[in-house]
Design a protein around this motif. Structure first.
Motif, PDB file in Angstrom:
ATOM      1  N   ALA A 129       6.652 -47.534  34.917  1.00  0.00           N
ATOM      2  CA  ALA A 129       7.830 -48.361  34.151  1.00  0.00           C
ATOM      3  C   ALA A 129       7.021 -48.941  33.094  1.00  0.00           C
ATOM      4  CB  ALA A 129       8.360 -49.262  35.097  1.00  0.00           C
ATOM      5  N   LEU A 130       5.820 -49.697  33.249  1.00  0.00           N
ATOM      6  CA  LEU A 130       5.337 -50.436  32.496  1.00  0.00           C
ATOM      7  C   LEU A 130       4.823 -49.589  31.236  1.00  0.00           C
ATOM      8  CD1 LEU A 130       3.584 -53.038  31.181  1.00  0.00           C
ATOM      9  CD2 LEU A 130       1.687 -52.294  32.753  1.00  0.00           C
ATOM     10  N   GLU A 131       4.349 -48.433  31.439  1.00  0.00           N
ATOM     11  CA  GLU A 131       3.898 -47.586  30.379  1.00  0.00           C
ATOM     12  C   GLU A 131       4.867 -47.251  29.383  1.00  0.00           C
ATOM     13  OE1 GLU A 131       2.102 -44.193  32.283  1.00  0.00           O
ATOM     14  OE2 GLU A 131       0.383 -45.408  32.954  1.00  0.00           O
ATOM     15  N   LEU A 132       6.283 -46.877  30.132  1.00  0.00           N
ATOM     16  CA  LEU A 132       7.419 -46.397  29.344  1.00  0.00           C
ATOM     17  C   LEU A 132       7.989 -47.728  28.775  1.00  0.00           C
ATOM     18  CD1 LEU A 132       9.430 -44.635  28.521  1.00  0.00           C
ATOM     19  CD2 LEU A 132      10.558 -45.037  30.708  1.00  0.00           C
ATOM     20  N   SER A 133       7.977 -48.938  29.257  1.00  0.00           N
ATOM     21  CA  SER A 133       8.322 -50.041  28.546  1.00  0.00           C
ATOM     22  C   SER A 133       7.762 -50.286  27.535  1.00  0.00           C
ATOM     23  CB  SER A 133       8.364 -51.291  29.399  1.00  0.00           C
ATOM     24  OG  SER A 133       9.247 -51.107  30.778  1.00  0.00           O
ATOM     25  N   LEU A 134       6.171 -50.442  27.248  1.00  0.00           N
ATOM     26  CA  LEU A 134       5.543 -50.632  26.443  1.00  0.00           C
ATOM     27  C   LEU A 134       5.697 -49.572  24.875  1.00  0.00           C
ATOM     28  CD1 LEU A 134       2.103 -51.459  27.895  1.00  0.00           C
ATOM     29  CD2 LEU A 134       3.613 -52.772  26.660  1.00  0.00           C
ATOM     30  N   ALA A 135       6.210 -48.518  25.507  1.00  0.00           N
ATOM     31  CA  ALA A 135       6.375 -47.398  24.312  1.00  0.00           C
ATOM     32  C   ALA A 135       7.776 -47.464  23.987  1.00  0.00           C
ATOM     33  CB  ALA A 135       6.065 -45.893  25.233  1.00  0.00           C
ATOM     34  N   LEU A 136       8.485 -48.248  24.516  1.00  0.00           N
ATOM     35  CA  LEU A 136       9.803 -48.406  23.850  1.00  0.00           C
ATOM     36  C   LEU A 136      10.052 -49.434  22.903  1.00  0.00           C
ATOM     37  CD1 LEU A 136      12.269 -47.879  26.901  1.00  0.00           C
ATOM     38  CD2 LEU A 136      11.981 -46.350  24.998  1.00  0.00           C
ATOM     39  N   VAL A 137       8.860 -50.325  22.758  1.00  0.00           N
ATOM     40  CA  VAL A 137       9.135 -51.522  21.755  1.00  0.00           C
ATOM     41  C   VAL A 137       8.950 -50.943  20.455  1.00  0.00           C
ATOM     42  CG1 VAL A 137       7.587 -53.652  21.292  1.00  0.00           C
ATOM     43  CG2 VAL A 137       7.645 -52.873  23.648  1.00  0.00           C
ATOM     44  N   ASN A 138       9.690 -51.740  19.783  1.00  0.00           N
ATOM     45  CA  ASN A 138       9.889 -51.382  18.336  1.00  0.00           C
ATOM     46  C   ASN A 138      10.224 -52.762  17.593  1.00  0.00           C
ATOM     47  OD1 ASN A 138      12.592 -51.703  18.550  1.00  0.00           O
ATOM     48  ND2 ASN A 138      12.948 -49.680  18.626  1.00  0.00           N
ATOM     49  N   SER A 139      10.213 -52.731  16.213  1.00  0.00           N
ATOM     50  CA  SER A 139      10.603 -53.933  15.316  1.00  0.00           C
ATOM     51  C   SER A 139      11.775 -54.586  15.764  1.00  0.00           C
ATOM     52  CB  SER A 139      10.352 -53.433  13.768  1.00  0.00           C
ATOM     53  OG  SER A 139      11.175 -52.460  13.394  1.00  0.00           O
ATOM     54  N   SER A 140      12.719 -53.695  16.193  1.00  0.00           N
ATOM     55  CA  SER A 140      14.064 -54.267  16.370  1.00  0.00           C
ATOM     56  C   SER A 140      14.291 -55.167  17.580  1.00  0.00           C
ATOM     57  CB  SER A 140      15.286 -53.218  16.463  1.00  0.00           C
ATOM     58  OG  SER A 140      14.869 -52.185  17.334  1.00  0.00           O
ATOM     59  N   ASN A 141      13.516 -54.640  18.702  1.00  0.00           N
ATOM     60  CA  ASN A 141      13.716 -55.413  20.225  1.00  0.00           C
ATOM     61  C   ASN A 141      12.188 -55.988  20.745  1.00  0.00           C
ATOM     62  OD1 ASN A 141      11.672 -53.412  20.926  1.00  0.00           O
ATOM     63  ND2 ASN A 141      13.122 -51.860  21.654  1.00  0.00           N
ATOM     64  N   VAL A 142      11.468 -56.113  19.536  1.00  0.00           N
ATOM     65  CA  VAL A 142      10.054 -56.586  20.074  1.00  0.00           C
ATOM     66  C   VAL A 142      10.202 -57.963  20.689  1.00  0.00           C
ATOM     67  CG1 VAL A 142       9.337 -57.408  17.839  1.00  0.00           C
ATOM     68  CG2 VAL A 142       7.561 -57.172  19.316  1.00  0.00           C
ATOM     69  N   ARG A 143      11.029 -59.023  20.166  1.00  0.00           N
ATOM     70  CA  ARG A 143      11.140 -60.202  21.009  1.00  0.00           C
ATOM     71  C   ARG A 143      11.728 -60.193  22.414  1.00  0.00           C
ATOM     72  NH1 ARG A 143      11.405 -64.479  17.039  1.00  0.00           N
ATOM     73  NH2 ARG A 143      11.327 -63.756  14.990  1.00  0.00           N
ATOM     74  N   ALA A 144      12.703 -59.426  22.543  1.00  0.00           N
ATOM     75  CA  ALA A 144      13.125 -59.161  23.724  1.00  0.00           C
ATOM     76  C   ALA A 144      12.326 -58.707  24.770  1.00  0.00           C
ATOM     77  CB  ALA A 144      14.542 -58.530  23.633  1.00  0.00           C
ATOM     78  N   MET A 145      11.893 -57.435  24.482  1.00  0.00           N
ATOM     79  CA  MET A 145      10.966 -56.786  25.100  1.00  0.00           C
ATOM     80  C   MET A 145       9.714 -57.674  25.732  1.00  0.00           C
ATOM     81  SD  MET A 145      11.827 -53.779  26.146  1.00  0.00           S
ATOM     82  CE  MET A 145      10.375 -52.884  26.768  1.00  0.00           C
ATOM     83  N   THR A 146       9.032 -58.278  24.473  1.00  0.00           N
ATOM     84  CA  THR A 146       7.766 -59.107  24.703  1.00  0.00           C
ATOM     85  C   THR A 146       8.298 -60.134  25.829  1.00  0.00           C
ATOM     86  OG1 THR A 146       7.018 -58.631  22.480  1.00  0.00           O
ATOM     87  CG2 THR A 146       6.048 -60.380  23.958  1.00  0.00           C
ATOM     88  N   GLN A 147       9.463 -60.573  25.643  1.00  0.00           N
ATOM     89  CA  GLN A 147       9.716 -61.647  26.674  1.00  0.00           C
ATOM     90  C   GLN A 147       9.960 -61.222  28.364  1.00  0.00           C
ATOM     91  OE1 GLN A 147      13.486 -63.794  25.870  1.00  0.00           O
ATOM     92  NE2 GLN A 147      13.205 -65.500  27.227  1.00  0.00           N
ATOM     93  N   GLU A 148      10.468 -60.133  28.211  1.00  0.00           N
ATOM     94  CA  GLU A 148      10.428 -59.488  29.430  1.00  0.00           C
ATOM     95  C   GLU A 148       9.078 -58.866  30.013  1.00  0.00           C
ATOM     96  OE1 GLU A 148      12.961 -58.782  31.308  1.00  0.00           O
ATOM     97  OE2 GLU A 148      14.893 -58.999  30.147  1.00  0.00           O
ATOM     98  N   LEU A 149       8.255 -58.622  29.278  1.00  0.00           N
ATOM     99  CA  LEU A 149       6.859 -58.125  29.695  1.00  0.00           C
ATOM    100  C   LEU A 149       6.118 -59.364  29.906  1.00  0.00           C
ATOM    101  CD1 LEU A 149       6.130 -55.354  26.921  1.00  0.00           C
ATOM    102  CD2 LEU A 149       6.521 -54.912  29.290  1.00  0.00           C
ATOM    103  N   GLN A 150       6.083 -60.400  29.142  1.00  0.00           N
ATOM    104  CA  GLN A 150       5.457 -61.623  29.398  1.00  0.00           C
ATOM    105  C   GLN A 150       5.862 -62.159  30.853  1.00  0.00           C
ATOM    106  OE1 GLN A 150       6.256 -63.877  25.980  1.00  0.00           O
ATOM    107  NE2 GLN A 150       4.420 -63.397  25.162  1.00  0.00           N
ATOM    108  N   GLY A 151       7.303 -62.044  31.094  1.00  0.00           N
ATOM    109  CA  GLY A 151       7.791 -62.540  32.734  1.00  0.00           C
ATOM    110  C   GLY A 151       7.061 -61.679  33.575  1.00  0.00           C
ATOM    111  N   PHE A 152       7.220 -60.217  33.295  1.00  0.00           N
ATOM    112  CA  PHE A 152       6.218 -59.546  34.338  1.00  0.00           C
ATOM    113  C   PHE A 152       4.963 -60.076  34.389  1.00  0.00           C
ATOM    114  CE2 PHE A 152       4.127 -55.428  34.939  1.00  0.00           C
ATOM    115  CZ  PHE A 152       4.623 -55.065  36.246  1.00  0.00           C
ATOM    116  N   LEU A 153       4.319 -60.203  33.517  1.00  0.00           N
ATOM    117  CA  LEU A 153       2.697 -60.472  33.545  1.00  0.00           C
ATOM    118  C   LEU A 153       2.460 -61.574  34.268  1.00  0.00           C
ATOM    119  CD1 LEU A 153      -0.050 -59.882  32.151  1.00  0.00           C
ATOM    120  CD2 LEU A 153       0.535 -61.391  30.252  1.00  0.00           C
ATOM    121  N   GLU A 154       3.478 -62.462  34.441  1.00  0.00           N
ATOM    122  CA  GLU A 154       3.145 -63.504  35.358  1.00  0.00           C
ATOM    123  C   GLU A 154       3.048 -63.562  36.701  1.00  0.00           C
ATOM    124  OE1 GLU A 154       6.101 -66.316  34.192  1.00  0.00           O
ATOM    125  OE2 GLU A 154       5.258 -66.823  32.077  1.00  0.00           O
ATOM    126  N   SER A 155       3.521 -62.382  37.267  1.00  0.00           N
ATOM    127  CA  SER A 155       3.763 -62.045  38.567  1.00  0.00           C
ATOM    128  C   SER A 155       3.354 -60.553  39.061  1.00  0.00           C
ATOM    129  CB  SER A 155       5.102 -62.198  39.079  1.00  0.00           C
ATOM    130  OG  SER A 155       6.054 -61.389  38.384  1.00  0.00           O
TER     131      SER A 155
END
Length: 575
Positions: A156-182
């Motif tokens: 899921a992490l590999e696919l989430s990173l592959a889905l990041v683009n210029s239009s969703n980078v803010r939302a996806m980065t926030q989700e990934l940073q929340g995942f990074l904490e735990s």
């Protein structure tokens, strides 16, 4: 017997199994002979691969199987998954491919972990060719990040990173940073590196980029890649308007935690460079911060004394203290005392640095301010960019001396865009052009008889928008008449830089294409230095050349994507 004759028979047999059923002894959990269905689907996949007529014959049937198969049992899921693989491997219709991606999206909601893992793995393979269809299932993919199963979470992490683009980078980065904490420790390094790469590629603003890196360093600093410190230092150094903001953010983060070594190193460097901004007035973009010189010095001394600090981190802190001797007004006795102590340090590097700094105080104090002045801005890529730009002007020499990209790099470039005639997995690469030593010697000894060089091919302007202009120049090396070298030159006469500039190309299957690395990803404003990129096209059949280009870039705060075909190439480029 060819595919045209076999495919209709297989289609008829499979349609009979799906629509009319069969005897009870061949039924498995309500699915008519799933083993036979799977084998037929695999055979159809082989016969339909790269075969337009066969693919059209089986399109309707595959849609029927995908919509009529019972998925309440594993037998039905097996048939459905095989159907998806077949749809994706043949030349299926666009709507059918979207249906296949949606089936994989439904698999993500299945309670069976094996099915979810298969769905994530399959979507990861499809994300490049069907990015928009996979993008629709982004919320479900993000939910899979918190799966307790480590293998599922990693996919899921590999696919989430592959889905990041210029239009969703803010939302996806926030989700990934929340995942990074735990997230589990074994995923933390991949998650942190992925966030940093996505931020570097798609950052909407420099401030957002800096904030993102700081949060990653604060959360998982010990897990970031080795170049994170240098990249952030370069980013901060190039954002002059954010120097005060950055130094205050870093000072506050350092005061809270000195255990994350990359964060401490960046903070020490930034405090040493811009410590004067830390004490001057207030910064509108941060909360009011009242700091005294003694507090700053005490914090850096705490870093030096901490057992968690690495030798490299102590080196950053020593240099920061030394630079503060010219940035902050007042008595420098405290800084001199620290340098004297470390002049007898057991670490040779720190000892040498402290001794040299002591010498600046005692013998060369008149030079200290000049030696410790602020670091100049280092352009991304450094002198290598200038060298590449220089080499691009001598394309003939470059074609013989430049090394070919690795197979992996070339395949990534080719797989990014397939705009002309189908998949490019089987695309071959042009052979290396390096002459053998014997041939080289013959050419050197045969200079009087060397053929006259061909007439130059005229340049061609292929794109212009809001000051951004794209020109193509052509060279055909005399020794390899089937090779065409195209230099793509991007210039910018507008008032704003063009950033995150990416040029991708596609050619018909009868050609072979290689894209060399560009000289940079920014086209400076006001007619600054151009950005160049070399395309190497092998045309063994000397067929008329068609070229399709895709440009993506950010300009005046907007993300732009342009796709266009170049059909008016000079005849000299292929005859």
């Amino acid at each position: 017997m060819n595919a045209t004759m076999v495919v209709p028979q297989l289609v008829h047999t499979l349609r009979t199994l799906v629509m009319t059923g069969c005897s009870a002894e061949h039924s498995v959990s309500g699915v008519s002979d799933p083993f036979l269905q799977v084998q037929i689907l695999r055979l159809l996949r082989i016969l339909g691969r790269n075969h337009e007529e066969s693919s059209e014959t089986m399109n309707d049937l595959l849609a029927q199987v995908a919509t009529n198969t019972d998925t309440s049992r594993n037998a039905g899921n097996a048939v459905l998954f095989e159907t998806v693989l077949t749809i994706m491997d043949i030349r299926s219709a666009a709507g059918l491919r979207v249906l296949a991606v949606n089936i994989l999206g439904r698999f993500l909601l299945n309670s069976d972990r094996n099915i979810r893992y298969v769905a994530l793995t399959s979507l990861l393979k499809l994300v490049q060719s069907d990015h928009s269809a996979v993008q629709r299932h982004r919320p479900t993919v993000v939910e899979c990040l918190w799966e307790p199963d480590a293998s599922l979470s990693r996919r899921a992490l590999e696919l989430s990173l592959a889905l990041v683009n210029s239009s969703n980078v803010r939302a996806m980065t926030q989700e990934l940073q929340g995942f990074l904490e735990s997230c589990p420790p074994d995923l933390r390094a991949d998650c942190a590196s992925g966030i940093l790469l996505a931020a570097e590629r798609f950052a909407p603003t420099k401030r957002w980029h800096i904030d993102t890196i700081l949060r990653v360093l604060t959360t998982a600093g010990t897990y970031v890649r080795d170049d994170a410190v240098a990249n952030l230092i370069q980013l901060i150094g190039g954002a002059q308007e954010l120097h005060a903001y950055s130094v205050r953010r870093l000072y506050s983060a350092l005061a809270e935690d000195i255990s994350q070594q990359p964060l401490v190193q960046v903070a020490a460097w930034c405090i040493g460079e811009y410590g004067d901004l830390l004490l001057e007035g207030t910064c509108e973009e941060t909360e009011p911060l009242q700091v005294e010189k003694e507090e700053v010095l005490a914090l850096l001394e705490r870093v030096l004394q901490s057992q968690m600090s690495l030798p490299a981190t102590r080196g950053y802190a020593l240099t920061a203290l030394m630079k503060l001797s010219t940035r902050l007004h007042g008595d420098n006795n405290r800084i001199c005392q620290v340098m004297s102590i470390y002049g007898s340090c057991q670490n040779v590097e720190l000892q040498q640095r402290a001794v040299e700094y002591n010498a600046l105080f005692r013998k060369y104090d008149h030079l200290r301010a000049a030696v410790l002045e602020k670091m100049p801005l280092v352009e991304r890529g450094g002198p290598q960019v200038d060298e590449e730009a220089k080499e691009s002007k001598e394309v003939a020499q470059l074609s013989e001396a430049a090394p070919l990209p690795t197979e992996t790099q070339a395949s990534k470039l080719l797989d990014l865009l397939d705009l002309l005639d189908g998949p490019s997995e089987n695309a071959q690469h042009p052979p290396p052009l390096d002459p053998t030593p014997g041939d080289t010697l013959i050419h050197l000894l045969d200079l009087p008889c060397a053929p006259r060089p061909p007439a130059p091919i005229p340049n061609l302007k292929v794109f212009e928008r809001e000051g951004l202009q794209l020109n193509l120049s052509f060279v055909r090396p005399p020794g390899t008449p089937t090779l065409l070298l195209i230099t793509v030159t991007a210039t910018n006469t507008s008032g704003g830089d063009v950033t995150h500039f990416i040029c991708q190309a596609a050619v018909p299957k009868s050609f072979q294409l290689q894209l060399q690395a560009p000289s940079g990803d920014t086209v400076p404003a006001q007619g600054g230095p151009p950005m160049t990129q070399l395309l190497r096209i092998l045309n063994p059949n000397k067929a008329p050349l068609r070229l399709k280009l895709r440009l993506t870039y950010d300009h005046f705060g907007q993300s732009v994507q342009e796709i266009f075909e170049v059909n008016n190439l000079p005849v000299e480029t292929w005859q």
